[in-house]
Design a protein around this motif. Structure first.
Motif, short mmCIF file in Angstrom:
data_model
loop_
_atom_site.label_atom_id
_atom_site.label_comp_id
_atom_site.label_asym_id
_atom_site.label_seq_id
_atom_site.Cartn_x
_atom_site.Cartn_y
_atom_site.Cartn_z
N MET A 169 12.61 5.98 -9.20
CA MET A 169 11.93 7.26 -9.47
C MET A 169 12.83 8.23 -10.22
SD MET A 169 9.40 8.58 -6.47
CE MET A 169 8.17 7.54 -5.69
N ILE B 101 8.17 8.31 1.41
CA ILE B 101 7.25 9.44 1.42
C ILE B 101 6.21 9.25 2.52
CG2 ILE B 101 5.42 10.53 0.06
CD1 ILE B 101 7.06 9.87 -2.43
N ARG C 157 8.90 -1.10 0.34
CA ARG C 157 8.44 -0.48 1.58
C ARG C 157 8.25 -1.47 2.71
NH1 ARG C 157 3.10 1.77 3.61
NH2 ARG C 157 2.65 -0.34 2.92
N ALA D 129 0.83 -1.21 0.00
CA ALA D 129 0.00 0.00 0.00
C ALA D 129 0.87 1.26 0.00
CB ALA D 129 -0.94 -0.01 1.20
N ASN D 130 1.75 1.34 -0.95
CA ASN D 130 2.74 2.42 -1.03
C ASN D 130 2.12 3.63 -1.74
OD1 ASN D 130 4.99 4.01 -1.46
ND2 ASN D 130 6.33 2.24 -1.72
N TRP D 131 1.26 4.35 -1.03
CA TRP D 131 0.53 5.48 -1.62
C TRP D 131 1.47 6.61 -2.01
CZ3 TRP D 131 1.59 9.75 1.01
CH2 TRP D 131 1.97 9.60 2.34
N GLY D 132 2.67 6.65 -1.46
CA GLY D 132 3.62 7.70 -1.81
C GLY D 132 3.89 7.71 -3.31
N ARG D 133 3.86 6.52 -3.92
CA ARG D 133 4.09 6.45 -5.36
C ARG D 133 2.90 6.97 -6.15
NH1 ARG D 133 6.90 0.45 -5.59
NH2 ARG D 133 8.74 1.01 -4.38
#
Lengths: 407, 407
Positions: B187, B124, B406, A321-325
């Motif tokens: 990134m 992040i 992550r 659940a890497n919402w930062g991406r």
């Protein structure tokens, strides 16, 4: 009868030959070792026709020929498609081969040349083996090769499954059917990917309204999917409407126009999603919804940015659940937005609220990311612009397939 | 002394602290389990400073604070960088933390606050653990933590190796040194990626010329690399020029301006290439040259389109001379070009001539594609626009790293 939709039914086992007066078939002509590699669609009468084509500068020869056919009278009666070889970057010989393919096919079907369309998909830079094609085309009227499922198979490349559908709706009290078939797999990205889509309907509609409608719907369906960001040389979507349902001619003023529009959109969206779901190496379908953007165009740009991100796609593959991406992909979309108003949901789970993290249940998020259909929702809070895009996860298998496709 | 270049030497084991009056160091403050995670650069005297920053809408807190510092007098004397946590999408608390980080660091180094810059890279959406940072910052003057190699290590995330260089050139008869360090890995994409670049020089140059030069050079170096098409929230490049070499102030009118410009460009390009070579999961560096485009801008768009294509990158990973994917990427770049004039080389091997395949030795092409540095050349034949971009292949390892970064 399948699922009940608002104004139409999905027809169980419906396909591209379900609408009145259409036939389809496929056979093996030897472009591939064993798999069926040549398919065709035929309408008993000339059909109003519309097409949309790749935006790639290197447009393949068959697309040029098909556009010429349609330009003549905006009609088509027969379409032939080969897989395995794209007939792209093949120079004058390739163009001649596409003309010859059309001619042979039109003669065999007994239609005028400009009523025949050609399409190809597969390797770029190789010439079509015309003898094999010629032999294959000579057999398209054999009863044994008839069958929409054969057509669906013939057009596939690295796809893992056939993609077909048909729906039924009522217009002027007449039953109208819309059916379709598609192939996708790699080089799939907004603005026509390595994808072919064919839609048939017995609706009575003028070709100019058909063209406008196809363009509008393609922008919300086939142009909203991505597998890997590569737009191919060969993509096209064709719609044939042969009028056999005998409804009063459809125009935007027709009382049932919305019903037809929504039905056609449903078929295109269904095929587009099937292409995304079956992307090379894909294990799940990803749907991205963007709401509250300044405009629909802006929402479209943001949705495409998220669905195209390799980092988002690998995170989904890893059920992380890497919402930062997701935030990052929104941020580099180039669309204007207020970062402090952005909220993000994974399925129903709020993970970012007004630009900062919102505490959430990691396990529940992981469970959602492992589902067959993953949903990402970005609420921007700026205005009312919205868009939906579809794609897939990025897996080891994608790399394996594409590191060795040609050799 | 290293390789002889036209107007400068590469200094063996040169680094970011090689130019006169600069120091650098790094230590472990506990953001990561074991690896060094806090680094700093210091100049004995205030240096003229210039920065370029991510174009991502979600610009991280440290970038805002650093821009404020530079805005005051266009000078910097000290830079502190942490890895592991990006301090991005952290709201007001994150901004306050970045200010506090700058304040603590400036006090410890004995410089005014606006002469200190802060940078962060990593996850992040997480807040910096300020107690750990505070404790770390209190030790930056300890002799044991000094060393440019420690700085180079401290700023890494998923990078597999340190990236540093220094060169020496002569201006007004004085020896001028330019050194730098960078981190990259994921990134990474044109317009600043998850990358940090720091360049130090003892040259005497005004900050406005330094700013203009950095922008121009960044567009041809750091902004011409891609690993995965994702542009991060935290990227920046800073240049500090402290004037200790005592050359006459550099302006574009200075007789040795070109020498300085080329030297700075070499350092930025070197670091950019090292980032591309060390992209997540990368096994080789890929260089794309585009010549003969209508304009340099158009060549840039085409070069970026090729280097960003997942299909090109997987083909290179598989050492497959699948030039069709290169043609396709050129074609969907959106740049105008004449498809019938395009020629493509893999290394020295011509594979496409004027838009159609040119017979070539598959084995020789495969050999080139297995080399550490793969070169793709597209000659467009339209005019004189040219550009160079760098990237890497796309491997299983990229997927593995990013499906589990992550968690």
């Amino acid at each position: 009868m399948g699922d009940q939709q608002e104004h139409f039914h999905i027809i169980k086992n419906g396909n591209i030959a379900t609408a009145k007066g259409f036939q389809a078939g496929g056979l093996h002509c030897g472009l591939r070792k064993k798999k069926i590699d040549l398919g065709w669609v035929y309408s008993e009468v000339p059909a109003q026709a519309a097409g949309v084509y790749t935006t790639n500068s290197f447009q393949a020869a068959p697309l040029k020929v098909t556009q010429e056919s349609i330009a003549k009278e905006n009609q088509l009666q027969a379409v032939i498609v080969n897989s395995a070889i794209a007939n792209a970057c093949t120079g004058e010989q390739g163009l001649q081969d596409a003309y010859d393919m059309r001619k042979l096919f039109a003669e065999t079907m007994g239609v005028e040349e400009h009523l025949a369309a050609v399409a190809s998909t597969g390797l770029i830079g190789e010439l079509l083996p015309m003898e094999k094609l010629q032999k294959g085309i000579s057999q398209v009227n054999d009863q044994e090769h008839l069958g929409a499922e054969k057509f669906e198979t013939a057009i596939l490349t690295t796809d893992t499954k056939e993609k077909g559908i048909a729906i039924e709706l009522e217009i002027d009290g007449e039953t109208v059917t819309i059916g379709g078939a598609a192939k996708g797999s790699g080089m799939i990205h907004p603005n026509m990917a390595t994808m072919l889509g064919f839609v048939t309907t017995d609706a009575n509609i003028s070709s100019n309204h058909l063209t406008d409608t196809l363009k509008a719907i393609t922008n919300k369906s086939f142009n909203m999917i991505t597998v890997d960001g590569d737009t191919s040389t060969n993509d096209m979507v064709l719609v044939l409407a042969n009028g056999q349902a005998e409804n009063k001619e459809l125009t935007p003023d027709h009382k049932d126009w919305e019903t037809f529009y929504e039905g056609l959109k449903f078929v295109c969206e269904y095929l587009a999603k099937e292409i995304a779901r079956d992307g090379e190496g894909a294990t799940r379908l990803v749907e991205v919804n963007v709401e509250g953007a300044f405009t629909d165009e802006s929402a479209t740009g943001i949705a495409k940015s998220i669905i195209s991100s390799n980092l988002v796609k690998t995170a989904i593959h890893g059920a992380d659940a890497n919402w930062g991406r997701i935030i990052t992909a929104i941020g580099y979309s180039g669309e204007s937005l207020d970062p402090d108003k952005v909220s993000i949901y994974l399925g129903d789970i709020l993970v970012v609220e007004n630009g900062v993290p919102h505490p959430f249940d990691e396990e529940a998020a992981k469970e959602h990311l492992l589902e067959d259909e993953v949903k990402i929702l970005a609420k921007l809070g700026d205005a009312n612009g919205r868009a939906t895009a579809w794609g897939c996860d990025l897996s080891y298998e994608y790399v394996r397939i594409n590191a060795s496709y040609r050799t």
